[in-house]
Design an enzyme around this catalytic site. Structure first.
Site, PDB file in Angstrom:
ATOM      1  N   LYS A 158       4.110  -6.907   3.976  1.00  0.00           N
ATOM      2  CA  LYS A 158       3.846  -5.509   3.631  1.00  0.00           C
ATOM      3  C   LYS A 158       3.600  -4.749   4.910  1.00  0.00           C
ATOM      4  O   LYS A 158       3.096  -5.295   5.887  1.00  0.00           O
ATOM      5  CB  LYS A 158       2.676  -5.370   2.655  1.00  0.00           C
ATOM      6  CG  LYS A 158       1.294  -5.711   3.173  1.00  0.00           C
ATOM      7  CD  LYS A 158       0.535  -4.682   3.978  1.00  0.00           C
ATOM      8  CE  LYS A 158       0.602  -3.294   3.420  1.00  0.00           C
ATOM      9  NZ  LYS A 158      -0.105  -2.347   4.376  1.00  0.00           N
ATOM     10  N   THR A 162       0.731  -6.703  13.046  1.00  0.00           N
ATOM     11  CA  THR A 162       1.130  -5.354  12.666  1.00  0.00           C
ATOM     12  C   THR A 162       1.293  -5.127  11.177  1.00  0.00           C
ATOM     13  O   THR A 162       1.963  -4.222  10.777  1.00  0.00           O
ATOM     14  CB  THR A 162       2.451  -4.968  13.342  1.00  0.00           C
ATOM     15  OG1 THR A 162       3.445  -5.884  12.923  1.00  0.00           O
ATOM     16  CG2 THR A 162       2.346  -4.991  14.821  1.00  0.00           C
ATOM     17  N   ASN A 167       0.347  10.568   5.657  1.00  0.00           N
ATOM     18  CA  ASN A 167      -0.879  10.216   6.368  1.00  0.00           C
ATOM     19  C   ASN A 167      -1.925  11.321   6.350  1.00  0.00           C
ATOM     20  O   ASN A 167      -3.102  11.073   6.619  1.00  0.00           O
ATOM     21  CB  ASN A 167      -0.559   9.793   7.795  1.00  0.00           C
ATOM     22  CG  ASN A 167       0.010   8.387   7.789  1.00  0.00           C
ATOM     23  OD1 ASN A 167      -0.691   7.448   7.450  1.00  0.00           O
ATOM     24  ND2 ASN A 167       1.291   8.254   8.081  1.00  0.00           N
ATOM     25  N   GLU A 187       6.751   4.972   7.167  1.00  0.00           N
ATOM     26  CA  GLU A 187       6.390   6.096   6.311  1.00  0.00           C
ATOM     27  C   GLU A 187       7.263   7.313   6.624  1.00  0.00           C
ATOM     28  O   GLU A 187       7.291   7.798   7.748  1.00  0.00           O
ATOM     29  CB  GLU A 187       4.900   6.407   6.497  1.00  0.00           C
ATOM     30  CG  GLU A 187       4.064   5.297   5.876  1.00  0.00           C
ATOM     31  CD  GLU A 187       2.614   5.298   6.318  1.00  0.00           C
ATOM     32  OE1 GLU A 187       1.829   4.617   5.641  1.00  0.00           O
ATOM     33  OE2 GLU A 187       2.265   5.946   7.315  1.00  0.00           O
ATOM     34  N   SER A 233      -7.221  10.648   0.026  1.00  0.00           N
ATOM     35  CA  SER A 233      -7.604  11.472  -1.113  1.00  0.00           C
ATOM     36  C   SER A 233      -6.911  11.040  -2.394  1.00  0.00           C
ATOM     37  O   SER A 233      -5.964  10.315  -2.390  1.00  0.00           O
ATOM     38  CB  SER A 233      -7.311  12.933  -0.816  1.00  0.00           C
ATOM     39  OG  SER A 233      -6.061  13.067  -0.187  1.00  0.00           O
ATOM     40  N   THR A 242       0.878  -1.182   0.000  1.00  0.00           N
ATOM     41  CA  THR A 242       0.000   0.000   0.000  1.00  0.00           C
ATOM     42  C   THR A 242       0.918   1.236   0.000  1.00  0.00           C
ATOM     43  O   THR A 242       1.359   1.657  -1.062  1.00  0.00           O
ATOM     44  CB  THR A 242      -0.981   0.012   1.199  1.00  0.00           C
ATOM     45  OG1 THR A 242      -0.255  -0.170   2.411  1.00  0.00           O
ATOM     46  CG2 THR A 242      -2.034  -1.072   1.050  1.00  0.00           C
TER      47      THR A 242
END
Length: 413
Positions: free
Chosen positions: A184, A195, A408, A285, A413, A158
Protein backbone atom coordinates in the site's frame (compact mmCIF):
# COMPACT_ATOMS: atom_id res chain seq x y z
CA UNK A 1 -9.72 6.63 -0.20
CA UNK A 2 -10.46 8.30 -3.49
CA UNK A 3 -13.56 7.20 -5.36
CA UNK A 4 -11.86 7.70 -8.71
CA UNK A 5 -9.27 5.09 -9.56
CA UNK A 6 -5.92 6.36 -10.82
CA UNK A 7 -5.76 6.46 -14.65
CA UNK A 8 -2.41 4.65 -14.29
CA UNK A 9 -3.97 1.67 -12.44
CA UNK A 10 -3.24 -1.81 -13.88
CA UNK A 11 -5.73 -2.85 -16.56
CA UNK A 12 -5.86 -6.34 -15.05
CA UNK A 13 -4.59 -8.03 -11.92
CA UNK A 14 -2.65 -11.29 -11.76
CA UNK A 15 -4.45 -14.29 -10.31
CA UNK A 16 -2.67 -14.68 -7.00
CA UNK A 17 -1.74 -18.32 -6.30
CA UNK A 18 -2.02 -19.94 -2.88
CA UNK A 19 1.19 -20.14 -0.82
CA UNK A 20 1.30 -23.20 1.37
CA UNK A 21 1.63 -22.32 5.04
CA UNK A 22 -0.10 -18.88 4.72
CA UNK A 23 -3.73 -18.16 5.68
CA UNK A 24 -5.36 -14.72 5.33
CA UNK A 25 -8.37 -13.01 6.91
CA UNK A 26 -9.72 -9.42 6.79
CA UNK A 27 -12.36 -7.53 8.78
CA UNK A 28 -14.17 -4.20 9.05
CA UNK A 29 -13.15 -2.68 12.39
CA UNK A 30 -14.27 0.88 11.60
CA UNK A 31 -10.99 2.42 12.82
CA UNK A 32 -11.39 5.38 10.45
CA UNK A 33 -13.14 4.16 7.31
CA UNK A 34 -16.78 3.05 7.17
CA UNK A 35 -18.02 0.10 5.12
CA UNK A 36 -14.64 -1.21 4.06
CA UNK A 37 -12.10 -3.66 5.41
CA UNK A 38 -9.35 -2.07 7.50
CA UNK A 39 -7.86 -5.00 9.40
CA UNK A 40 -5.71 -7.81 8.02
CA UNK A 41 -4.29 -10.93 9.65
CA UNK A 42 -1.86 -13.31 7.96
CA UNK A 43 -1.19 -16.54 9.83
CA UNK A 44 1.91 -18.61 9.09
CA UNK A 45 2.63 -22.24 9.86
CA UNK A 46 5.24 -23.04 12.47
CA UNK A 47 8.80 -22.84 11.13
CA UNK A 48 8.23 -19.67 9.07
CA UNK A 49 11.31 -17.43 8.74
CA UNK A 50 11.04 -13.65 8.51
CA UNK A 51 13.18 -10.65 7.49
CA UNK A 52 12.39 -6.97 7.11
CA UNK A 53 13.46 -3.45 6.32
CA UNK A 54 11.97 -0.33 7.86
CA UNK A 55 11.81 3.44 7.65
CA UNK A 56 14.97 5.36 8.48
CA UNK A 57 12.75 8.09 9.93
CA UNK A 58 13.91 9.30 13.35
CA UNK A 59 10.22 9.39 14.38
CA UNK A 60 9.25 5.75 13.74
CA UNK A 61 5.83 4.41 14.69
CA UNK A 62 5.24 2.07 17.64
CA UNK A 63 4.64 -0.95 15.33
CA UNK A 64 8.00 -0.33 13.58
CA UNK A 65 9.75 -0.47 16.97
CA UNK A 66 7.79 -3.62 17.84
CA UNK A 67 8.78 -5.37 14.56
CA UNK A 68 12.43 -4.38 14.84
CA UNK A 69 12.56 -5.93 18.29
CA UNK A 70 10.98 -9.21 17.13
CA UNK A 71 12.96 -9.50 13.91
CA UNK A 72 16.14 -10.55 15.73
CA UNK A 73 14.73 -14.05 16.39
CA UNK A 74 13.81 -14.46 12.69
CA UNK A 75 10.59 -16.42 13.39
CA UNK A 76 7.01 -15.44 12.51
CA UNK A 77 3.55 -16.90 13.12
CA UNK A 78 1.18 -13.92 12.64
CA UNK A 79 1.10 -10.52 10.94
CA UNK A 80 -1.62 -8.02 11.93
CA UNK A 81 -2.10 -4.80 9.95
CA UNK A 82 -4.60 -2.00 10.46
CA UNK A 83 -5.32 0.99 8.23
CA UNK A 84 -6.81 4.35 9.19
CA UNK A 85 -4.41 5.02 12.07
CA UNK A 86 -0.60 4.90 11.92
CA UNK A 87 -0.10 4.56 15.70
CA UNK A 88 2.83 6.93 15.21
CA UNK A 89 3.87 9.75 17.54
CA UNK A 90 1.52 8.27 20.13
CA UNK A 91 4.09 7.92 22.96
CA UNK A 92 3.42 5.56 25.84
CA UNK A 93 -0.13 4.88 24.58
CA UNK A 94 1.32 3.67 21.28
CA UNK A 95 3.70 1.26 22.99
CA UNK A 96 0.86 -0.01 25.19
CA UNK A 97 -1.44 -0.60 22.23
CA UNK A 98 1.20 -2.59 20.29
CA UNK A 99 1.97 -4.64 23.41
CA UNK A 100 -1.76 -5.36 23.94
CA UNK A 101 -2.26 -6.27 20.27
CA UNK A 102 0.84 -8.50 20.34
CA UNK A 103 -0.34 -10.35 23.45
CA UNK A 104 -3.93 -10.77 22.20
CA UNK A 105 -2.72 -12.02 18.81
CA UNK A 106 -0.23 -14.45 20.36
CA UNK A 107 -2.96 -15.86 22.59
CA UNK A 108 -5.30 -16.32 19.61
CA UNK A 109 -2.60 -18.04 17.54
CA UNK A 110 -1.05 -20.10 20.34
CA UNK A 111 2.40 -18.58 19.82
CA UNK A 112 4.64 -16.09 21.63
CA UNK A 113 4.34 -12.30 21.26
CA UNK A 114 7.87 -12.43 19.81
CA UNK A 115 6.48 -14.27 16.75
CA UNK A 116 3.87 -11.56 16.05
CA UNK A 117 4.48 -8.71 13.60
CA UNK A 118 2.39 -5.53 13.49
CA UNK A 119 1.97 -2.66 11.05
CA UNK A 120 -0.31 0.38 11.11
CA UNK A 121 -0.98 2.99 8.45
CA UNK A 122 -3.02 6.17 8.37
CA UNK A 123 -3.20 9.35 10.43
CA UNK A 124 -0.17 10.23 12.59
CA UNK A 125 -0.57 11.43 16.18
CA UNK A 126 -3.97 9.90 16.98
CA UNK A 127 -3.94 7.20 19.70
CA UNK A 128 -4.96 3.82 18.28
CA UNK A 129 -7.97 2.45 20.14
CA UNK A 130 -7.23 -1.29 20.27
CA UNK A 131 -10.67 -2.04 21.71
CA UNK A 132 -12.01 -1.37 18.21
CA UNK A 133 -10.38 -4.53 16.92
CA UNK A 134 -8.82 -6.63 19.73
CA UNK A 135 -12.06 -8.66 20.03
CA UNK A 136 -11.81 -9.50 16.30
CA UNK A 137 -8.30 -10.99 16.46
CA UNK A 138 -9.23 -14.50 17.63
CA UNK A 139 -11.78 -14.83 14.83
CA UNK A 140 -9.36 -13.48 12.22
CA UNK A 141 -6.56 -15.80 13.30
CA UNK A 142 -8.91 -18.80 13.29
CA UNK A 143 -10.78 -18.02 10.05
CA UNK A 144 -7.87 -17.54 7.65
CA UNK A 145 -8.14 -18.83 4.08
CA UNK A 146 -5.19 -19.28 1.71
CA UNK A 147 -6.66 -17.54 -1.36
CA UNK A 148 -7.46 -14.00 -0.14
CA UNK A 149 -4.39 -12.13 -1.41
CA UNK A 150 -6.26 -9.37 -3.28
CA UNK A 151 -8.62 -8.89 -0.31
CA UNK A 152 -5.53 -8.54 1.88
CA UNK A 153 -4.20 -5.77 -0.39
CA UNK A 154 -7.57 -3.96 -0.17
CA UNK A 155 -7.65 -4.08 3.65
CA UNK A 156 -4.38 -2.11 4.02
CA UNK A 157 -5.29 0.78 1.67
CA UNK A 158 -5.52 4.41 2.90
CA UNK A 159 -5.54 7.06 0.13
CA UNK A 160 -4.68 4.32 -2.40
CA UNK A 161 -7.16 4.08 -5.28
CA UNK A 162 -6.42 0.43 -6.09
CA UNK A 163 -4.97 -2.66 -4.37
CA UNK A 164 -1.38 -3.58 -5.24
CA UNK A 165 -0.45 -7.22 -5.81
CA UNK A 166 2.34 -9.09 -7.63
CA UNK A 167 3.43 -12.71 -8.00
CA UNK A 168 6.26 -14.77 -9.50
CA UNK A 169 6.87 -18.50 -9.70
CA UNK A 170 10.53 -19.48 -10.03
CA UNK A 171 12.78 -22.54 -9.73
CA UNK A 172 14.70 -23.29 -6.56
CA UNK A 173 16.77 -26.36 -7.34
CA UNK A 174 14.34 -28.50 -9.37
CA UNK A 175 11.20 -27.36 -7.53
CA UNK A 176 8.82 -24.52 -8.31
CA UNK A 177 8.52 -21.93 -5.54
CA UNK A 178 6.08 -19.01 -5.45
CA UNK A 179 6.61 -15.43 -4.30
CA UNK A 180 3.50 -13.30 -3.60
CA UNK A 181 3.51 -9.67 -2.55
CA UNK A 182 1.09 -6.91 -1.60
CA UNK A 183 1.74 -3.22 -0.94
CA UNK A 184 0.00 0.00 0.00
CA UNK A 185 1.15 3.51 -0.62
CA UNK A 186 0.09 6.62 -2.51
CA UNK A 187 1.41 9.66 -0.62
CA UNK A 188 4.27 10.25 1.83
CA UNK A 189 6.39 8.07 -0.44
CA UNK A 190 10.12 8.68 -0.62
CA UNK A 191 13.01 6.26 -0.78
CA UNK A 192 14.15 5.67 2.74
CA UNK A 193 12.89 2.18 3.28
CA UNK A 194 10.32 1.09 2.78
CA UNK A 195 8.24 4.13 2.00
CA UNK A 196 4.96 2.35 2.64
CA UNK A 197 3.76 -1.06 3.78
CA UNK A 198 4.56 -4.18 1.80
CA UNK A 199 4.33 -7.85 2.73
CA UNK A 200 5.83 -10.71 0.76
CA UNK A 201 5.46 -14.43 1.33
CA UNK A 202 7.07 -17.46 -0.27
CA UNK A 203 7.00 -21.23 0.26
CA UNK A 204 10.77 -21.41 -0.38
CA UNK A 205 12.87 -22.89 2.46
CA UNK A 206 15.21 -19.93 2.96
CA UNK A 207 16.82 -19.04 6.31
CA UNK A 208 16.04 -15.67 7.92
CA UNK A 209 19.60 -14.31 7.52
CA UNK A 210 19.53 -15.12 3.78
CA UNK A 211 16.08 -13.51 3.41
CA UNK A 212 17.48 -10.39 5.08
CA UNK A 213 20.35 -10.21 2.59
CA UNK A 214 18.01 -10.73 -0.39
CA UNK A 215 15.59 -8.07 0.83
CA UNK A 216 18.19 -5.45 1.72
CA UNK A 217 19.83 -5.80 -1.70
CA UNK A 218 16.54 -6.07 -3.58
CA UNK A 219 15.14 -2.80 -2.24
CA UNK A 220 18.02 -0.58 -3.45
CA UNK A 221 16.81 -0.50 -7.07
CA UNK A 222 13.08 -0.88 -6.33
CA UNK A 223 11.40 0.56 -3.24
CA UNK A 224 14.40 2.76 -2.49
CA UNK A 225 14.27 4.18 -6.01
CA UNK A 226 10.71 5.54 -5.96
CA UNK A 227 9.44 8.89 -4.76
CA UNK A 228 6.00 10.49 -4.93
CA UNK A 229 6.58 13.59 -2.84
CA UNK A 230 9.98 13.27 -1.09
CA UNK A 231 8.27 12.67 2.28
CA UNK A 232 9.46 9.60 4.18
CA UNK A 233 6.76 7.93 6.23
CA UNK A 234 7.05 7.13 9.95
CA UNK A 235 5.57 3.71 9.35
CA UNK A 236 7.48 2.24 6.41
CA UNK A 237 7.65 -1.51 6.75
CA UNK A 238 8.58 -4.23 4.27
CA UNK A 239 8.50 -7.79 5.57
CA UNK A 240 9.17 -11.11 3.84
CA UNK A 241 7.99 -14.44 5.22
CA UNK A 242 9.25 -17.87 4.06
CA UNK A 243 7.14 -20.86 5.14
CA UNK A 244 9.61 -23.43 3.77
CA UNK A 245 6.75 -25.69 2.60
CA UNK A 246 8.35 -26.24 -0.81
CA UNK A 247 11.05 -28.35 0.91
CA UNK A 248 8.78 -31.38 0.81
CA UNK A 249 8.48 -30.92 -2.97
CA UNK A 250 12.27 -31.10 -3.23
CA UNK A 251 13.29 -27.43 -2.90
CA UNK A 252 16.73 -27.27 -1.25
CA UNK A 253 17.09 -25.47 2.08
CA UNK A 254 19.16 -22.32 1.58
CA UNK A 255 21.28 -21.16 4.50
CA UNK A 256 23.96 -19.15 2.68
CA UNK A 257 23.26 -15.90 0.80
CA UNK A 258 26.04 -16.80 -1.69
CA UNK A 259 24.33 -20.08 -2.70
CA UNK A 260 24.32 -20.16 -6.53
CA UNK A 261 20.90 -21.87 -6.53
CA UNK A 262 19.35 -18.58 -5.35
CA UNK A 263 19.82 -16.74 -8.67
CA UNK A 264 16.32 -17.38 -10.10
CA UNK A 265 14.72 -16.61 -6.73
CA UNK A 266 16.68 -13.36 -6.45
CA UNK A 267 15.49 -12.28 -9.91
CA UNK A 268 11.89 -13.28 -9.11
CA UNK A 269 11.92 -11.35 -5.84
CA UNK A 270 13.36 -8.33 -7.68
CA UNK A 271 10.47 -8.46 -10.18
CA UNK A 272 7.86 -8.60 -7.39
CA UNK A 273 9.51 -5.69 -5.53
CA UNK A 274 9.80 -3.59 -8.70
CA UNK A 275 6.20 -4.29 -9.76
CA UNK A 276 4.87 -3.26 -6.33
CA UNK A 277 7.13 -0.18 -6.17
CA UNK A 278 5.96 1.05 -9.59
CA UNK A 279 2.31 0.37 -8.69
CA UNK A 280 2.83 2.67 -5.69
CA UNK A 281 4.24 5.40 -7.95
CA UNK A 282 1.40 4.95 -10.44
CA UNK A 283 -1.06 5.48 -7.58
CA UNK A 284 0.72 8.62 -6.36
CA UNK A 285 -1.95 10.93 -5.00
CA UNK A 286 -3.51 12.75 -7.96
CA UNK A 287 -0.97 11.21 -10.36
CA UNK A 288 -1.64 11.33 -14.09
CA UNK A 289 1.81 10.37 -15.37
CA UNK A 290 4.62 8.04 -14.37
CA UNK A 291 8.08 9.60 -14.71
CA UNK A 292 11.32 7.64 -15.05
CA UNK A 293 14.40 9.73 -14.26
CA UNK A 294 17.77 8.34 -15.38
CA UNK A 295 21.09 9.97 -14.65
CA UNK A 296 24.24 8.83 -16.47
CA UNK A 297 27.81 10.10 -16.60
CA UNK A 298 27.90 11.08 -12.91
CA UNK A 299 30.98 10.87 -10.70
CA UNK A 300 29.62 7.72 -8.95
CA UNK A 301 26.44 5.63 -8.74
CA UNK A 302 25.64 7.24 -5.41
CA UNK A 303 26.08 10.72 -6.86
CA UNK A 304 23.89 9.74 -9.85
CA UNK A 305 21.10 8.62 -7.52
CA UNK A 306 21.22 11.87 -5.54
CA UNK A 307 20.96 13.91 -8.74
CA UNK A 308 18.13 11.68 -10.03
CA UNK A 309 16.22 12.21 -6.78
CA UNK A 310 16.83 15.96 -6.95
CA UNK A 311 15.13 15.94 -10.38
CA UNK A 312 12.36 13.50 -9.38
CA UNK A 313 11.50 15.38 -6.18
CA UNK A 314 11.51 18.86 -7.71
CA UNK A 315 7.97 20.31 -7.54
CA UNK A 316 8.86 22.46 -10.56
CA UNK A 317 9.90 19.46 -12.68
CA UNK A 318 6.82 17.51 -11.55
CA UNK A 319 4.37 20.35 -12.26
CA UNK A 320 5.95 20.87 -15.71
CA UNK A 321 5.27 17.18 -16.45
CA UNK A 322 1.69 17.59 -15.17
CA UNK A 323 1.24 20.57 -17.50
CA UNK A 324 2.85 18.62 -20.41
CA UNK A 325 5.46 21.37 -20.69
CA UNK A 326 8.95 20.30 -21.86
CA UNK A 327 10.61 22.78 -19.51
CA UNK A 328 14.13 21.36 -19.50
CA UNK A 329 15.46 24.46 -17.69
CA UNK A 330 13.91 22.98 -14.55
CA UNK A 331 15.98 19.82 -15.00
CA UNK A 332 19.11 22.00 -15.30
CA UNK A 333 18.06 23.67 -12.04
CA UNK A 334 17.56 20.34 -10.26
CA UNK A 335 20.96 19.01 -11.41
CA UNK A 336 22.62 22.22 -10.26
CA UNK A 337 21.06 22.23 -6.77
CA UNK A 338 21.73 18.54 -6.00
CA UNK A 339 25.01 19.35 -4.27
CA UNK A 340 26.81 16.75 -6.41
CA UNK A 341 29.71 17.19 -8.86
CA UNK A 342 28.47 18.41 -12.26
CA UNK A 343 29.78 20.47 -15.17
CA UNK A 344 27.35 22.89 -16.81
CA UNK A 345 29.20 22.76 -20.14
CA UNK A 346 29.09 18.95 -20.37
CA UNK A 347 25.44 18.47 -19.43
CA UNK A 348 22.98 16.84 -21.87
CA UNK A 349 19.23 16.38 -21.27
CA UNK A 350 16.68 14.17 -23.02
CA UNK A 351 12.89 13.88 -22.74
CA UNK A 352 12.28 10.46 -24.28
CA UNK A 353 14.44 10.30 -27.44
CA UNK A 354 14.39 14.09 -27.86
CA UNK A 355 17.69 15.71 -26.91
CA UNK A 356 16.87 19.19 -25.62
CA UNK A 357 20.17 20.39 -24.21
CA UNK A 358 23.75 19.53 -25.10
CA UNK A 359 27.15 20.84 -23.96
CA UNK A 360 25.73 23.63 -21.85
CA UNK A 361 23.13 25.04 -24.27
CA UNK A 362 19.97 24.20 -26.17
CA UNK A 363 20.46 21.43 -28.70
CA UNK A 364 20.56 22.96 -32.24
CA UNK A 365 18.35 20.10 -33.55
CA UNK A 366 15.73 20.52 -30.78
CA UNK A 367 12.11 20.38 -31.96
CA UNK A 368 9.50 21.96 -29.66
CA UNK A 369 6.73 20.28 -31.70
CA UNK A 370 8.11 16.74 -31.30
CA UNK A 371 8.90 17.19 -27.62
CA UNK A 372 5.47 18.69 -26.84
CA UNK A 373 3.83 15.69 -28.53
CA UNK A 374 6.00 13.37 -26.39
CA UNK A 375 4.93 15.14 -23.16
CA UNK A 376 1.29 14.08 -23.76
CA UNK A 377 2.16 10.44 -22.94
CA UNK A 378 1.28 8.65 -19.66
CA UNK A 379 4.88 7.47 -19.22
CA UNK A 380 7.60 10.11 -19.44
CA UNK A 381 11.36 9.41 -19.46
CA UNK A 382 13.80 12.14 -18.46
CA UNK A 383 17.53 11.56 -18.81
CA UNK A 384 20.40 13.77 -17.75
CA UNK A 385 23.96 12.91 -18.73
CA UNK A 386 26.36 14.74 -16.41
CA UNK A 387 29.37 14.07 -18.66
CA UNK A 388 32.02 13.65 -15.97
CA UNK A 389 32.13 9.93 -15.04
CA UNK A 390 30.50 6.51 -15.29
CA UNK A 391 27.98 6.66 -12.41
CA UNK A 392 24.37 5.93 -13.28
CA UNK A 393 21.03 5.50 -11.51
CA UNK A 394 17.30 5.34 -12.27
CA UNK A 395 14.43 6.42 -10.04
CA UNK A 396 10.69 6.61 -10.61
CA UNK A 397 8.20 9.28 -9.63
CA UNK A 398 4.89 10.77 -10.79
CA UNK A 399 3.68 14.22 -11.75
CA UNK A 400 2.31 16.74 -9.23
CA UNK A 401 -1.29 17.78 -9.91
CA UNK A 402 -3.99 19.91 -8.27
CA UNK A 403 -5.53 16.69 -6.95
CA UNK A 404 -2.43 16.02 -4.81
CA UNK A 405 -3.04 19.30 -2.99
CA UNK A 406 -6.78 18.56 -2.66
CA UNK A 407 -6.20 15.05 -1.22
CA UNK A 408 -3.58 16.21 1.27
CA UNK A 409 -5.37 19.43 2.17
CA UNK A 410 -8.27 17.58 3.78
CA UNK A 411 -6.72 14.22 4.71
CA UNK A 412 -7.63 14.40 8.43
CA UNK A 413 -11.07 15.93 8.10
Amino acid sequence: MSTTISPLAPKKYPKMPVIEGVRIATAEAGIKYKNRTDLLAMVFDEGTAVAGVFTKSKCPSAPVDFCRQNLAAGKARVLVVNSGNANAFTGKKGRESTALTGTATAKAAGCTAGEVFLASTGVIGEPLDTTKFSHLLAGLVGDGKPDLWTEAAKAIMTTDTYPKVATQTVKLGDADVTINGIAKGAGMIAPDMATMLSFIATDAPIAAAVLQDLLSRGTAKTFNAVTVDSDTSTSDTLLIFATGKAAKRGAPEITDAKDARLSAFRRGLGKVLKSLALQVVRDGEGARKQVEVSVTGAKSARSAKRIALSIANSPLVKTAVAGEDANWGRVVMAVGKAGEPADRDRLSIWFGDNRLAHEGERDPTYSEEKTSAYMKRDDIRIRADIGIGRGKATVWTCDLTKEYVAINGDYRS
